[in-house]
Design an enzyme around this catalytic site. Structure first.
Site, PDB file in Angstrom:
ATOM      1  N   ASN A  10       0.874  -1.177   0.000  1.00  0.00           N
ATOM      2  CA  ASN A  10       0.000   0.000   0.000  1.00  0.00           C
ATOM      3  C   ASN A  10       0.913   1.229   0.000  1.00  0.00           C
ATOM      4  OD1 ASN A  10      -1.772   2.070   0.567  1.00  0.00           O
ATOM      5  ND2 ASN A  10      -2.245   1.384   2.662  1.00  0.00           N
ATOM      6  N   LYS A  12       0.108   4.250  -0.264  1.00  0.00           N
ATOM      7  CA  LYS A  12      -0.521   5.451   0.310  1.00  0.00           C
ATOM      8  C   LYS A  12      -0.307   6.650  -0.624  1.00  0.00           C
ATOM      9  CE  LYS A  12      -0.106   3.314   4.788  1.00  0.00           C
ATOM     10  NZ  LYS A  12       0.002   3.445   6.232  1.00  0.00           N
ATOM     11  N   HIS A  93      -9.494   1.539   5.229  1.00  0.00           N
ATOM     12  CA  HIS A  93      -8.212   1.749   5.920  1.00  0.00           C
ATOM     13  C   HIS A  93      -8.408   2.789   7.028  1.00  0.00           C
ATOM     14  CE1 HIS A  93      -4.081   2.844   6.712  1.00  0.00           C
ATOM     15  NE2 HIS A  93      -3.717   1.746   6.094  1.00  0.00           N
ATOM     16  N   GLU A  95      -6.708   5.204   7.907  1.00  0.00           N
ATOM     17  CA  GLU A  95      -6.421   6.588   7.490  1.00  0.00           C
ATOM     18  C   GLU A  95      -7.617   7.186   6.740  1.00  0.00           C
ATOM     19  OE1 GLU A  95      -2.652   5.755   5.607  1.00  0.00           O
ATOM     20  OE2 GLU A  95      -1.828   5.265   7.575  1.00  0.00           O
ATOM     21  N   GLU A 165      -5.331  -4.381  10.960  1.00  0.00           N
ATOM     22  CA  GLU A 165      -4.264  -3.400  11.132  1.00  0.00           C
ATOM     23  C   GLU A 165      -4.495  -2.584  12.397  1.00  0.00           C
ATOM     24  OE1 GLU A 165      -2.387  -2.464   7.012  1.00  0.00           O
ATOM     25  OE2 GLU A 165      -4.044  -1.103   7.359  1.00  0.00           O
ATOM     26  N   GLY A 171       2.893   2.355  10.817  1.00  0.00           N
ATOM     27  CA  GLY A 171       3.948   3.340  10.637  1.00  0.00           C
ATOM     28  C   GLY A 171       4.710   3.699  11.903  1.00  0.00           C
ATOM     29  N   SER A 211       3.491  -2.020  10.438  1.00  0.00           N
ATOM     30  CA  SER A 211       4.936  -2.144  10.664  1.00  0.00           C
ATOM     31  C   SER A 211       5.512  -3.511  10.292  1.00  0.00           C
ATOM     32  CB  SER A 211       5.285  -1.789  12.114  1.00  0.00           C
ATOM     33  OG  SER A 211       5.004  -0.423  12.359  1.00  0.00           O
TER      34      SER A 211
HETATM   35  P1  PGA Z   1       2.952   0.391   7.645  1.00  0.00           P
HETATM   36  O1  PGA Z   1       1.472   0.619   7.089  1.00  0.00           O
HETATM   37  O2  PGA Z   1       3.431  -0.927   7.053  1.00  0.00           O
HETATM   38  O3  PGA Z   1       3.735   1.558   7.140  1.00  0.00           O
HETATM   39  O4  PGA Z   1       2.858   0.308   9.119  1.00  0.00           O
HETATM   40  C1  PGA Z   1       0.569  -0.447   6.928  1.00  0.00           C
HETATM   41  C2  PGA Z   1      -0.732   0.059   6.373  1.00  0.00           C
HETATM   42  O5  PGA Z   1      -1.216   1.100   6.838  1.00  0.00           O
HETATM   43  O6  PGA Z   1      -1.328  -0.576   5.469  1.00  0.00           O
END
Ligand code: PGA
Length: 254
Positions: A10, A12, A93, A95, A165, A171, A211
């Site tokens: 992903n 983003k 997601h 976000e 998640e 992140g 992560s």
């Molecule tokens: P990350 O994000 O691997 O940077 O923690 C995962 C995600 O939000 O899909």
């Protein structure tokens, strides 16, 4: 782990055409590791360019509108994403839920629109740190998922995946313990069986995200009912993303 683990990048809001070389390198790596299903969700602007160059990996979108068309300035419909080459879409997601106020009902409507347009769906769920600390993570996530998933999905085993998640792991470099991941994935499995029946419910892949890196992918992917990974930061370079794909391939050899 699933028979064919599913490793999804992903990107983003990262990536211009300068990053197509990374996508090409990911695609070449995936050609050498065909036992793993590798997919990439770049920003909308790169769906078509990545689709044109990719021979092995599926390309997907990170969101779509619940509406089929019309006066929705700035939105992209599922049909448009499919037309650009997307085979799947990531929905719900955290976000999107946080930055755009997407409710469970919105996520469900988007999933229905995506299926109607022939896309596969990766539906995301996950708790905040406060909810985890209060000991309510499993109750929260199963409720969130039940309200976000469509009530019926034709061919759910093939067309639907779920991504767990935890928001506090995205992140941050922090991850839940393998035991906590397994407990949550088992709870999600039980919900999927309840919603879609034994057969489909047991086959739907449940990805872990938050992560994931080459260094921790092996142990996370080996946890009970983990069928793959949804990878943010570590999917931005072919080197680290393919390290995760490699870890999945190695587990299959064990
Ligand atoms: P990350 O994000 O691997 O940077 O923690 C995962 C995600 O939000 O899909």
């Amino acid at each position: 782990m699933a028979e064919r683990p599913y490793i999804v990048g992903n990107w983003k809001m990262n990536g211009t055409r300068a990053m197509l070389s990374e996508a090409r390198a990911i695609d070449r790596g995936a050609q050498r590791l065909m036992k793993v299903e590798v997919a990439l969700a770049p920003p909308f602007t790169l769906i078509h360019p990545v689709h044109r160059e990719a021979e092995q990996i599926a390309v997907g979108a990170q969101d779509c509108s619940a509406a089929p068309d019309g006066a929705h300035t700035g939105d992209i419909s599922a049909t448009m994403a499919a037309d650009a080459g997307a085979k799947f879409v990531i929905l719900g997601h955290s976000e999107r839920r946080q930055d755009h106020g997407e409710s469970d009902a919105t996520v469900r409507a988007k999933a229905e629109a995506a299926f109607a347009a022939g896309l596969k769906v990766i539906l995301c769920c996950g708790e905040t740190e406060e909810t985890r600390d209060a000991g309510k993570a499993e109750a929260f996530v199963t409720r969130q998922l039940e309200a976000s998933l469509p009530e019926t999905v034709d061919g759910a085993a093939e067309r639907l995946s779920v991504a767990y998640e935890p928001i506090w792991a995205i992140g941050t470099g922090r991850t839940p313990t393998v035991e906590d991941v397994a407990a949550m994935h088992n709870a999600i499995r039980a919900l999927l069986v309840k919603l879609y029946g034994e057969e489909a419910g047991n086959e739907i892949r449940i990805l872990y995200g938050g992560s994931v890196k080459p260094e921790n992918a092996g142990e996370l992917l080996a946890a009970d009912n983990v069928g793959g990974a949804l990878v943010g930061g570590a999917s931005l370079t072919a080197e680290s993303f393919l390290g995760i794909v490699n870890a999945a391939a190695e587990l299959l050899e064990r």
